[in-house]
Design an enzyme around this catalytic site. Sequence first.
Site, short mmCIF file in Angstrom:
data_model
loop_
_atom_site.label_atom_id
_atom_site.label_comp_id
_atom_site.label_asym_id
_atom_site.label_seq_id
_atom_site.Cartn_x
_atom_site.Cartn_y
_atom_site.Cartn_z
N TRP A 281 -9.52 8.38 0.40
CA TRP A 281 -9.80 7.68 1.67
C TRP A 281 -11.25 7.26 1.74
O TRP A 281 -11.58 6.22 2.32
CB TRP A 281 -9.53 8.60 2.87
CG TRP A 281 -8.08 8.84 3.18
CD1 TRP A 281 -7.43 10.04 3.16
CD2 TRP A 281 -7.09 7.87 3.56
NE1 TRP A 281 -6.12 9.87 3.50
CE2 TRP A 281 -5.88 8.55 3.76
CE3 TRP A 281 -7.12 6.48 3.74
CZ2 TRP A 281 -4.70 7.91 4.15
CZ3 TRP A 281 -5.94 5.84 4.12
CH2 TRP A 281 -4.76 6.55 4.32
N ASN B 202 0.16 5.72 0.37
CA ASN B 202 -0.67 6.93 0.29
C ASN B 202 0.25 8.15 0.20
O ASN B 202 1.33 8.03 -0.39
CB ASN B 202 -1.74 6.99 1.39
CG ASN B 202 -1.28 6.92 2.82
OD1 ASN B 202 -0.98 5.84 3.31
ND2 ASN B 202 -1.23 8.03 3.51
N ASP B 203 -0.14 9.27 0.72
CA ASP B 203 0.51 10.58 0.52
C ASP B 203 1.93 10.60 -0.06
O ASP B 203 2.82 9.91 0.44
CB ASP B 203 0.66 11.31 1.86
CG ASP B 203 -0.58 11.29 2.70
OD1 ASP B 203 -1.59 10.75 2.28
OD2 ASP B 203 -0.51 11.84 3.81
N ASP C 33 2.39 16.12 9.60
CA ASP C 33 2.66 16.38 8.20
C ASP C 33 3.50 17.65 7.96
O ASP C 33 3.07 18.57 7.26
CB ASP C 33 1.35 16.45 7.39
CG ASP C 33 0.44 15.25 7.65
OD1 ASP C 33 0.96 14.20 8.07
OD2 ASP C 33 -0.78 15.36 7.44
N TRP D 156 0.83 -1.22 0.00
CA TRP D 156 0.00 0.00 0.00
C TRP D 156 0.86 1.26 0.00
O TRP D 156 1.88 1.31 0.68
CB TRP D 156 -0.84 -0.01 1.27
CG TRP D 156 -1.40 1.31 1.69
CD1 TRP D 156 -0.75 2.31 2.33
CD2 TRP D 156 -2.75 1.76 1.51
NE1 TRP D 156 -1.60 3.37 2.56
CE2 TRP D 156 -2.84 3.05 2.07
CE3 TRP D 156 -3.91 1.19 0.94
CZ2 TRP D 156 -4.03 3.78 2.07
CZ3 TRP D 156 -5.09 1.93 0.95
CH2 TRP D 156 -5.13 3.21 1.50
N PHE E 16 4.70 8.97 9.88
CA PHE E 16 3.65 9.60 9.08
C PHE E 16 4.26 10.64 8.13
O PHE E 16 5.47 10.85 8.09
CB PHE E 16 2.62 10.26 10.01
CG PHE E 16 1.50 9.32 10.42
CD1 PHE E 16 1.64 7.94 10.36
CD2 PHE E 16 0.29 9.83 10.88
CE1 PHE E 16 0.60 7.08 10.72
CE2 PHE E 16 -0.75 8.99 11.25
CZ PHE E 16 -0.60 7.62 11.18
N TRP F 234 -3.75 -0.03 4.44
CA TRP F 234 -2.97 0.87 5.28
C TRP F 234 -2.51 0.11 6.53
O TRP F 234 -3.27 -0.68 7.09
CB TRP F 234 -3.85 2.07 5.66
CG TRP F 234 -3.11 3.18 6.33
CD1 TRP F 234 -2.49 4.22 5.72
CD2 TRP F 234 -2.92 3.37 7.74
NE1 TRP F 234 -1.92 5.04 6.66
CE2 TRP F 234 -2.17 4.54 7.91
CE3 TRP F 234 -3.30 2.66 8.87
CZ2 TRP F 234 -1.80 5.02 9.15
CZ3 TRP F 234 -2.94 3.13 10.12
CH2 TRP F 234 -2.19 4.31 10.25
N GLU G 277 -4.81 18.34 6.98
CA GLU G 277 -3.66 17.47 6.78
C GLU G 277 -2.78 18.03 5.66
O GLU G 277 -3.23 18.79 4.80
CB GLU G 277 -4.14 16.06 6.42
CG GLU G 277 -5.01 15.42 7.48
CD GLU G 277 -5.33 13.96 7.20
OE1 GLU G 277 -5.14 13.14 8.10
OE2 GLU G 277 -5.76 13.63 6.08
N GLN H 229 4.01 7.43 1.95
CA GLN H 229 3.50 6.59 3.03
C GLN H 229 3.37 5.17 2.47
O GLN H 229 2.79 4.97 1.40
CB GLN H 229 2.13 7.13 3.47
CG GLN H 229 2.21 8.47 4.16
CD GLN H 229 2.82 8.33 5.54
OE1 GLN H 229 2.15 7.94 6.47
NE2 GLN H 229 4.10 8.64 5.69
C1 FRU Z 1 -3.22 11.99 4.99
C2 FRU Z 1 -2.71 11.30 6.24
C3 FRU Z 1 -1.71 12.18 6.95
C4 FRU Z 1 -0.89 11.20 7.72
C5 FRU Z 1 -0.85 10.03 6.79
C6 FRU Z 1 -0.85 8.69 7.47
O1 FRU Z 1 -3.61 11.15 3.97
O2 FRU Z 1 -3.79 10.97 7.07
O3 FRU Z 1 -2.28 13.20 7.72
O4 FRU Z 1 0.36 11.70 8.01
O5 FRU Z 1 -1.99 10.12 5.95
O6 FRU Z 1 -0.59 7.67 6.57
#
Ligand code: FRU
Length: 490
Positions: free
Chosen positions: A303, A37-38, A166, A35, A97, A62, A220, A54
């Site tokens: 999300w 993300n960001d 973040d 997985w 994170f 996740w 975020e 991430q």
């Molecule tokens: C945004 C978020 C961030 C956090 C991360 C965790 O998508 O929720 O705020 O740092 O993803 O994976």
Amino acid sequence: MSIMLEKARKYEIEAMKQIEEGQKPSFHVCAPIGWINDPNGFSVYKGEYHLFYQYHPYSTAWGPMHWGHSKSKDFIKWEQLPCAMAPDREYDGQGCFSGSAVEHEGTHVLMYTGVLDKVQEDGTKRLAQTQCIAIGDGENYKKLNNNPIITSTSLPKGSSKEDFRDPKIWKEGEVFYVILGSRREGTGGQVLLFKSQDAQKWEYVSIVEESENQYGNMWECPDFFSLGGKQLLLISPMAMLAKGLEFHNGNNSIYFIGEYDRDNYKLNREHVALIDYGLDFYAPQTLETADGRRIMIAWMQSWDNYITPPDFKWSGLMTVPRELHLKEGVLYQNPVQEIEDYYQNEVRYNTITICDSQELSGVQGRQFDLLVEIEEGEYEEFSIRFAADADNEYYSELQYNAKINTITFDRTYSGIRKDILHKRAMHVKGQKGKVKIRVLMDKYSVEIFVNDGEQAMSSLIYTPIEANQIYFSSIGGAICNIIKYDVVVQ
Ligand code: FRU
């Protein structure tokens, strides 16, 4: 190297071998395995573009966040690097994170949020988000012994100690600044500014901007920079309420434009809008290139309605890096110009009239850059169906309604079985039917840019790859110029 990081590095090498050849997109960064993300740490280091993300290598869901790592010389062709960080310390044991990176005196400085989220022996919970630093050489990174370097003790009154994350770091002359996502009881999201001389000892400066209950309950992944003589703040608010076709329910990514009051470190906001109107766009982050271009990349996933094929061993991809401009107070975004180096098989149609559903010879595929310029006219509707098959079982549709000036993207028939949200619309500035529509596709992603980048709309489709036909149609007869290139990255 910690045992946990070593394990992740070994695992990803082995597990990546199981991914079917050619399954991944070819010019978009996607999860190496598991997985993502960001986007994190999007930065220039020793003349190359680095992108972290991430990352949970061990499943397509996740989980405890690691940082994955890729780099590129041109934003289009990416090289996979070994996992950069694992959640291997007490202060980041439940996740490294999101965060950012900056080049400093030959080193690559990563700043991220350490998450501690543990039930202790006495049954009470310890939950803290703190800011940490790791320093490296572009491949291997060492966390500072004195981490965390910003804790909740320096937060202004009322700011949440649990939602404080973040960091986006940058340097102005000799001073480091960092902006952070935060939340305040009663008023919602806010962004906090800190400054430092050495990136280690930080001092709280100000609340740069806040939601005042208008834009979600937690902000975020902030980013903050100047562009075209103005100041821009990008944020990704959670739990927003839909408003017309501008904002949608749930997580959004929005921008504020204004003047930066540098005496008080506050943004005086003049305009607020959504950054991208598609179904899959979140947590954008930017960097500045050596030639002064501001480039943005975002997680192309959502999300609220997260989709991934159940048989894929990887999940999540990034948008194409986009160059940002400001024009008449509005943010414009377009794929980086470097994409043109990968164009092949140009096909052009000049002033053709599109009526009933038709295919155009040479215009098909799943990795292309397509530009359709529609001339002023009396037609009512224009549509493009892509990733289509001959039986009409699969297709995803872009529909332009010239009467009310909206573009709708609809992936109802893209072949995703679990997809609650499959349609989104936006208002565009068309005049008497005159509109420019650019579609960038890379197997599973559809990025739409309207009127030279004035608006963007990014969504995923996981249609079987064999469905590669494109159908154009219009009610009333639309006169168009069409250019299509295959985008080929080897
Ligand atoms: C945004 C978020 C961030 C956090 C991360 C965790 O998508 O929720 O705020 O740092 O993803 O994976």
